[in-house]
Design an enzyme around this catalytic site. Structure first.
Site, mmCIF file in Angstrom:
data_model
loop_
_atom_site.group_PDB
_atom_site.id
_atom_site.type_symbol
_atom_site.label_atom_id
_atom_site.label_comp_id
_atom_site.label_asym_id
_atom_site.label_seq_id
_atom_site.Cartn_x
_atom_site.Cartn_y
_atom_site.Cartn_z
ATOM 1 N N SER A 190 0.815 -1.223 0.000
ATOM 2 C CA SER A 190 0.000 0.000 0.000
ATOM 3 C C SER A 190 0.846 1.269 0.000
ATOM 4 O O SER A 190 1.895 1.328 0.641
ATOM 5 C CB SER A 190 -0.893 -0.018 1.244
ATOM 6 N N GLU A 242 0.125 3.633 1.714
ATOM 7 C CA GLU A 242 0.168 4.064 3.114
ATOM 8 C C GLU A 242 1.548 3.833 3.730
ATOM 9 O O GLU A 242 1.911 4.472 4.704
ATOM 10 C CB GLU A 242 -0.890 3.307 3.932
ATOM 11 N N TYR A 256 -1.867 -0.071 10.689
ATOM 12 C CA TYR A 256 -2.089 -0.718 9.382
ATOM 13 C C TYR A 256 -0.873 -0.547 8.489
ATOM 14 O O TYR A 256 -0.365 -1.518 7.915
ATOM 15 C CB TYR A 256 -3.332 -0.102 8.716
ATOM 16 N N ASN A 299 -17.292 2.518 4.345
ATOM 17 C CA ASN A 299 -16.673 3.431 5.312
ATOM 18 C C ASN A 299 -15.315 3.965 4.855
ATOM 19 O O ASN A 299 -14.577 4.533 5.640
ATOM 20 C CB ASN A 299 -16.599 2.802 6.714
HETATM 21 P P1 NDP Z 1 -11.353 -4.909 1.418
HETATM 22 O O1 NDP Z 1 -11.363 -4.398 2.804
HETATM 23 O O2 NDP Z 1 -12.473 -4.588 0.505
HETATM 24 O O3 NDP Z 1 -11.237 -6.521 1.467
HETATM 25 C C1 NDP Z 1 -10.439 -7.167 2.416
HETATM 26 C C2 NDP Z 1 -10.624 -8.665 2.266
HETATM 27 O O4 NDP Z 1 -9.840 -9.347 3.273
HETATM 28 C C3 NDP Z 1 -12.072 -9.154 2.472
HETATM 29 O O5 NDP Z 1 -12.298 -10.220 1.594
HETATM 30 C C4 NDP Z 1 -12.058 -9.647 3.912
HETATM 31 O O6 NDP Z 1 -13.047 -10.575 4.191
HETATM 32 C C5 NDP Z 1 -10.686 -10.288 3.939
HETATM 33 N N1 NDP Z 1 -10.178 -10.522 5.306
HETATM 34 C C6 NDP Z 1 -10.118 -9.632 6.321
HETATM 35 N N2 NDP Z 1 -9.588 -10.222 7.399
HETATM 36 C C7 NDP Z 1 -9.307 -11.501 7.058
HETATM 37 C C8 NDP Z 1 -8.758 -12.617 7.736
HETATM 38 N N3 NDP Z 1 -8.408 -12.545 9.025
HETATM 39 N N4 NDP Z 1 -8.590 -13.781 7.067
HETATM 40 C C9 NDP Z 1 -8.974 -13.884 5.777
HETATM 41 N N5 NDP Z 1 -9.523 -12.872 5.076
HETATM 42 C C10 NDP Z 1 -9.678 -11.700 5.711
HETATM 43 O O7 NDP Z 1 -9.952 -4.479 0.778
HETATM 44 P P2 NDP Z 1 -9.616 -4.110 -0.747
HETATM 45 O O8 NDP Z 1 -10.204 -5.117 -1.640
HETATM 46 O O9 NDP Z 1 -9.879 -2.663 -0.969
HETATM 47 O O10 NDP Z 1 -8.023 -4.255 -0.724
HETATM 48 C C11 NDP Z 1 -7.388 -5.506 -1.028
HETATM 49 C C12 NDP Z 1 -5.998 -5.513 -0.425
HETATM 50 O O11 NDP Z 1 -5.228 -4.446 -0.985
HETATM 51 C C13 NDP Z 1 -5.931 -5.300 1.078
HETATM 52 O O12 NDP Z 1 -4.838 -6.044 1.568
HETATM 53 C C14 NDP Z 1 -5.661 -3.816 1.240
HETATM 54 O O13 NDP Z 1 -5.012 -3.561 2.467
HETATM 55 C C15 NDP Z 1 -4.752 -3.587 0.045
HETATM 56 N N6 NDP Z 1 -4.764 -2.262 -0.513
HETATM 57 C C16 NDP Z 1 -5.937 -1.679 -0.900
HETATM 58 C C17 NDP Z 1 -5.952 -0.455 -1.516
HETATM 59 C C18 NDP Z 1 -7.215 0.202 -1.945
HETATM 60 O O14 NDP Z 1 -7.171 1.409 -2.224
HETATM 61 N N7 NDP Z 1 -8.323 -0.511 -2.039
HETATM 62 C C19 NDP Z 1 -4.684 0.263 -1.790
HETATM 63 C C20 NDP Z 1 -3.511 -0.458 -1.377
HETATM 64 C C21 NDP Z 1 -3.557 -1.669 -0.774
HETATM 65 P P3 NDP Z 1 -14.561 -10.103 4.607
HETATM 66 O O15 NDP Z 1 -15.268 -9.825 3.305
HETATM 67 O O16 NDP Z 1 -15.079 -11.304 5.318
HETATM 68 O O17 NDP Z 1 -14.439 -8.883 5.454
HETATM 69 P P1 GDR Z 2 -7.048 5.572 3.232
HETATM 70 O O1 GDR Z 2 -8.562 5.654 2.764
HETATM 71 O O2 GDR Z 2 -6.883 5.849 4.670
HETATM 72 O O3 GDR Z 2 -6.259 6.422 2.274
HETATM 73 O O4 GDR Z 2 -6.728 4.019 3.016
HETATM 74 P P2 GDR Z 2 -9.831 6.360 3.416
HETATM 75 O O5 GDR Z 2 -10.818 6.475 2.324
HETATM 76 O O6 GDR Z 2 -10.263 5.678 4.671
HETATM 77 O O7 GDR Z 2 -9.284 7.827 3.823
HETATM 78 C C1 GDR Z 2 -8.791 8.721 2.865
HETATM 79 C C2 GDR Z 2 -8.625 10.098 3.491
HETATM 80 O O8 GDR Z 2 -9.925 10.638 3.768
HETATM 81 C C3 GDR Z 2 -9.895 11.234 5.056
HETATM 82 N N1 GDR Z 2 -11.261 11.290 5.613
HETATM 83 C C4 GDR Z 2 -12.025 10.241 5.922
HETATM 84 N N2 GDR Z 2 -11.807 8.897 5.772
HETATM 85 C C5 GDR Z 2 -12.801 8.053 6.166
HETATM 86 N N3 GDR Z 2 -12.628 6.729 6.000
HETATM 87 N N4 GDR Z 2 -13.985 8.508 6.680
HETATM 88 C C6 GDR Z 2 -14.240 9.838 6.841
HETATM 89 O O9 GDR Z 2 -15.296 10.215 7.323
HETATM 90 C C7 GDR Z 2 -13.220 10.745 6.437
HETATM 91 N N5 GDR Z 2 -13.127 12.096 6.421
HETATM 92 C C8 GDR Z 2 -11.935 12.409 5.917
HETATM 93 C C9 GDR Z 2 -8.951 10.341 5.857
HETATM 94 O O10 GDR Z 2 -8.493 11.030 7.032
HETATM 95 C C10 GDR Z 2 -7.871 10.083 4.807
HETATM 96 O O11 GDR Z 2 -6.934 11.110 4.822
HETATM 97 C C11 GDR Z 2 -7.158 3.325 1.859
HETATM 98 C C12 GDR Z 2 -7.412 1.869 2.255
HETATM 99 O O12 GDR Z 2 -7.991 1.204 1.165
HETATM 100 C C13 GDR Z 2 -6.118 1.167 2.614
HETATM 101 O O13 GDR Z 2 -6.359 -0.219 2.799
HETATM 102 C C14 GDR Z 2 -5.133 1.361 1.480
HETATM 103 O O14 GDR Z 2 -3.915 0.730 1.791
HETATM 104 C C15 GDR Z 2 -4.934 2.841 1.193
HETATM 105 O O15 GDR Z 2 -6.182 3.402 0.853
HETATM 106 C C16 GDR Z 2 -3.975 3.066 0.027
#
Ligand code: NDP
Ligand code: GDR
Length: 373
Positions: free
Chosen positions: A162, A164, A185, A223
């Site tokens: 990520s 992050e 995280y 969320n």
């Molecule tokens: P989501 O939160 O949408 O999905 C996470 C998945 O992990 C779900 O299928 C969830 O299952 C599963 N999971 C959570 N805990 C466990 C566990 N203990 N054992 C097995 N499975 C588990 O994430 P995204 O699809 O958005 O992201 C995919 C991956 O990429 C993640 O690792 C995230 O951190 C990473 N990532 C995401 C980015 C983004 O912008 N979306 C950017 C960079 C990295 P359940 O449905 O049951 O909750």
């Molecule tokens: P992020 O995504 O933390 O970048 O992680 P998120 O959408 O949660 O936050 C982005 C920015 O928005 C600001 N923010 C809020 N965020 C949330 N969730 N809810 C609010 O009400 C709100 N108001 C303002 C946050 O402070 C932040 O700056 C996502 C996830 O998908 C990670 O798993 C992934 O690794 C990174 O993107 C890349």
């Protein structure tokens, strides 16, 4: 090691009575953790279109957690058509990971599972580290021992890293930018990143880190800020909600479309050598800019609806992420297809439709209008 799903047959099509169809071309087999998440659902669609057999690990939940993949699910009794198969496992349970590797015999393993919410990781730091950091280590170790027991050295591993991890290091961020994580995280993702590098260097495993910047879609969890905004836009437009409570609007993110990003994951595993790649649009926008475009799409002014709520501020913030994806562009030939405005519109359009369906339920008395996402 043989099993019901079988292994050595990886690649050939099996008929309902167990006979093989010898002339059928070999199918590659992918194993995905986190298949029920946003990325898992897009990656599954992508790999099925490429002719893969896809196995997904799902965790036990008291409610069904397969909403994002229900549309591609086919009853496994229809063995010829059911090319996506689901199995119970958990990243906190090492034995389940090894068991499914030994049963499925995958060619490619995508580790997408995570407690992926940054703010929530401050509330449940131990759990986040266990799943995100140690979970990745458990899976790598399962892959290593599976290879050692079977000699299947061709197996390839993808780790969902990520942006992050860059945290407070200023943009543009590339593969050579130092990490400075700002949450449990992000620190856990750094550990998973280095475990992956270590298993590549120590054991010669074909293991890649994708360092992906934020990517969104209509399937994004409700969320995360983008989807929270577009859900609210839909509901406000249809009259189901009037206020939207948010935290820091000045944070800037490099937002792309999840459907584009899963392709980059696959591309990394098709290279000659394993490596790490930044995947990003190279364009950054503040949360406020996202609000402007999202509300603007339906003719509303966000300032009439947004209320700042301190509870959504984080103990430590990541202010500015903007990727430099030149290595992925050059070496993988990857580039994003969906731009910022198009992404926001896609999400708003889908959420307006969803709100219209909710309105029908509210009007019929089946749903409470106050039931906000
Ligand atoms: P989501 O939160 O949408 O999905 C996470 C998945 O992990 C779900 O299928 C969830 O299952 C599963 N999971 C959570 N805990 C466990 C566990 N203990 N054992 C097995 N499975 C588990 O994430 P995204 O699809 O958005 O992201 C995919 C991956 O990429 C993640 O690792 C995230 O951190 C990473 N990532 C995401 C980015 C983004 O912008 N979306 C950017 C960079 C990295 P359940 O449905 O049951 O909750
Ligand atoms: P992020 O995504 O933390 O970048 O992680 P998120 O959408 O949660 O936050 C982005 C920015 O928005 C600001 N923010 C809020 N965020 C949330 N969730 N809810 C609010 O009400 C709100 N108001 C303002 C946050 O402070 C932040 O700056 C996502 C996830 O998908 C990670 O798993 C992934 O690794 C990174 O993107 C890349």
């Amino acid at each position: 090691m043989a099993s019901e799903n079988d292994t050595s047959r990886s690649g050939s099509t099996t008929t309902v009575n167990g006979d093989e169809a010898p002339s059928t071309p070999k199918r590659k087999i992918a194993l995905i953790t986190g298949i029920t998440g946003q990325d898992g659902s897009y990656l599954t669609e992508f790999l099925l279109n490429k002719g893969y057999e896809v196995h997904g690990l799902i965790r036990r939940s008291s409610n069904f957690n397969t909403q994002r993949i229900n549309h591609i699910y086919i009853d496994p009794h229809n063995a010829l058509k059911a090319l996506m198969k689901l199995h119970y496992a958990d990243l906190s349970d090492a034995s389940s990971l090894r068991r499914w590797l030994d049963t499925i015999f995958p060619d490619e393993v995508y580790n997408l599972a995570a407690q992926s919410h940054v703010a929530v990781s401050f509330e449940i730091p131990d759990y986040t580290a266990d799943v995100v950091a140690t979970g990745a280590l458990r899976l790598l170790e399962a892959v290593r021992s599976h290879i050692s027991a079977t000699g299947r050295t061709h197996i390839r591993y993808y780790q969902a890293g990520s942006s992050e991890m860059f945290g407070s290091t200023p943009p543009p961020q590339s593969e050579s930018t130092p990490f400075h994580p700002r949450s449990p995280y992000a620190a856990s993702k750094c550990a998973a990143h280095w475990y992956t590098v270590n298993y590549r260097e120590a054991y010669g495993i074909f293991a890649c880190n994708g360092i992906l910047f934020n990517h969104e879609s209509p399937r994004r969890g409700e969320n995360f800020v983008t989807r929270k905004i577009t859900r609210a836009v839909g509901r406000i437009k249809i009259g189901l909600q009037s206020k939207l409570f948010l935290g820091n609007l000045q944070a800037s993110r490099d937002w792309g479309f999840a459907g584009d990003y899963v392709e980059a994951m696959w591309m990394m595993l098709q290279q000659e050598k394993p490596d790490d790649y930044v995947v990003a649009t190279e364009e950054s926008h503040t949360v406020e800019e996202f609000l402007e475009v999202a509300f603007g799409n339906v003719g509303l002014n966000w300032r009439d609806h947004v209320v700042i709520d301190k509870r959504y501020f984080r103990p430590a913030e990541v202010d500015n992420l903007k990727g430099d994806a030149s290595k992925a562009r050059k070496e993988l030939g990857w580039k994003p297809r969906v731009g910022f405005e198009q992404l926001v519109k896609m999400m708003v359009d889908e959420d307006v439709e969803l709100a219209k369906r909710e309105k029908v339920l509210v009007d019929a008395g089946y749903m409470d209008a106050q039931q906000q996402p």
